[in-house]
Design a protein around this motif. Structure first.
Motif, mmCIF file in Angstrom:
data_model
loop_
_atom_site.group_PDB
_atom_site.id
_atom_site.type_symbol
_atom_site.label_atom_id
_atom_site.label_comp_id
_atom_site.label_asym_id
_atom_site.label_seq_id
_atom_site.Cartn_x
_atom_site.Cartn_y
_atom_site.Cartn_z
ATOM 1 N N GLU A 10 0.848 -1.183 0.000
ATOM 2 C CA GLU A 10 0.000 0.000 0.000
ATOM 3 C C GLU A 10 0.892 1.244 0.000
ATOM 4 O OE1 GLU A 10 -3.406 0.274 -0.171
ATOM 5 O OE2 GLU A 10 -3.364 -1.862 -0.562
ATOM 6 N N GLU A 11 1.063 1.823 -1.168
ATOM 7 C CA GLU A 11 1.874 3.029 -1.296
ATOM 8 C C GLU A 11 1.117 4.225 -0.715
ATOM 9 O OE1 GLU A 11 5.000 3.365 -2.546
ATOM 10 O OE2 GLU A 11 5.065 1.189 -2.638
ATOM 11 N N GLY A 12 1.843 5.079 -0.048
ATOM 12 C CA GLY A 12 1.249 6.298 0.480
ATOM 13 C C GLY A 12 0.424 6.114 1.741
ATOM 14 N N ILE A 13 0.518 4.959 2.384
ATOM 15 C CA ILE A 13 -0.236 4.712 3.607
ATOM 16 C C ILE A 13 0.592 5.194 4.798
ATOM 17 C CG2 ILE A 13 -1.163 2.906 5.128
ATOM 18 C CD1 ILE A 13 -2.877 3.366 2.673
ATOM 19 N N THR A 14 -0.003 5.986 5.644
ATOM 20 C CA THR A 14 0.650 6.475 6.847
ATOM 21 C C THR A 14 0.823 5.320 7.822
ATOM 22 O OG1 THR A 14 -0.533 8.551 6.524
ATOM 23 C CG2 THR A 14 0.501 8.221 8.668
ATOM 24 N N LYS A 15 1.913 5.344 8.576
ATOM 25 C CA LYS A 15 2.153 4.320 9.590
ATOM 26 C C LYS A 15 2.380 4.989 10.929
ATOM 27 C CE LYS A 15 4.127 0.860 6.579
ATOM 28 N NZ LYS A 15 5.328 0.183 6.154
ATOM 29 N N ALA A 16 1.984 4.276 11.980
ATOM 30 C CA ALA A 16 2.231 4.722 13.350
ATOM 31 C C ALA A 16 2.640 3.500 14.155
ATOM 32 C CB ALA A 16 0.994 5.380 13.948
ATOM 33 N N CYS A 17 3.840 3.496 14.690
ATOM 34 C CA CYS A 17 4.373 2.379 15.501
ATOM 35 C C CYS A 17 4.388 1.062 14.722
ATOM 36 C CB CYS A 17 3.582 2.202 16.788
ATOM 37 S SG CYS A 17 3.572 3.634 17.844
#
Length: 174
Positions: A10-17
Motif C-alpha cells: 500500500e503506497e502512500g499509507i501512513t504508519k504509526a508504531c
C-alpha cells in the motif's frame, strides 16, 4: 497455512508504531482514511480469516498489514470472549459497548498484547494517532462482529461464539 492480508504494497499509507493506517469502510469518526463501500477492507479480512487464523500458534508476518491483522484477530478473540455469556443481541451489544469504552493501550504501555511486534511511539502525537486509529478500528470491528456473531433474530450464532474458547498465539485473554 495462515491467511495473510491482501494489503501488501500500500503506497502512500501512513504508519504509526509499525501499524499501517489502512482505509476503512466506516461511518465512525477517526483518523482512518475512508474506503470505498464496495471494496474489502482490513476489518472484512480479519473477520473472514478469523476462524482459520485463530488456530495458529505462530504467525509469519509478511507485511505491515499482517501486524494489523494479528491485532484484529486478537481483538475479535477478546470480543467473542465477552460475548460468550450473552444470550441476546441486546446483551451482546451492551457487552461490546463496554469493551469499546475500555482504555486502548499502545506499544510500550502495560496491557498491550504484543510488546515485541510493534515499535514504540517516537512521540506523544504518534501514540495518540495510533490510539485513535485503534479505537476507531476496534469500534468498526465490534459492529461488524455483532452481525456475524448473532443471527438476524437476535440469537447467538454458535458457530462463531464457539471460537471464544480458542487462544490465539497462546495468549491468555484477561
Amino acid at each position: 497455512m495462515v491467511y495473510h492480508s491482501s494489503f501488501v504494497d500500500e503506497e502512500g499509507i501512513t504508519k504509526a508504531c509499525g501499524f499501517p493506517l489502512l482505509p476503512l469502510k466506516s461511518h465512525i469518526k477517526g483518523p482512518a482514511p475512508v474506503s470505498d463501500q464496495g471494496k474489502t477492507d482490513i476489518v472484512d479480512e480479519a473477520i473472514t480469516f478469523f476462524r482459520a487464523n485463530v488456530f495458529f500458534r505462530n504467525f509469519d508476518v509478511k507485511s505491515p498489514a499482517d501486524k494489523l491483522l494479528i491485532y484484529l484477530t486478537f481483538y475479535i478473540n477478546v470480543a467473542l470472549k465477552r460475548l460468550e455469556g450473552c444470550r441476546t443481541l441486546a446483551e451482546g451489544t451492551k457487552a461490546i459497548i463496554n469493551l469499546g469504552l475500555e482504555n486502548v493501550p499502545v506499544p510500550g504501555e502495560s496491557g498491550f498484547p504484543f510488546p515485541g511486534l510493534f515499535v514504540l511511539p517516537q512521540s506523544q502525537k504518534e501514540a495518540e494517532l495510533l490510539r485513535n486509529y485503534l479505537k476507531q478500528i476496534r469500534e468498526e470491528t465490534s459492529g461488524r462482529l455483532l452481525s456475524v456473531a448473532y443471527r438476524p433474530n437476535g440469537t447467538p450464532n454458535k458457530w462463531w461464539l464457539a471460537f471464544a474458547k480458542r487462544k490465539f498465539m497462546n495468549i491468555i485473554i484477561p
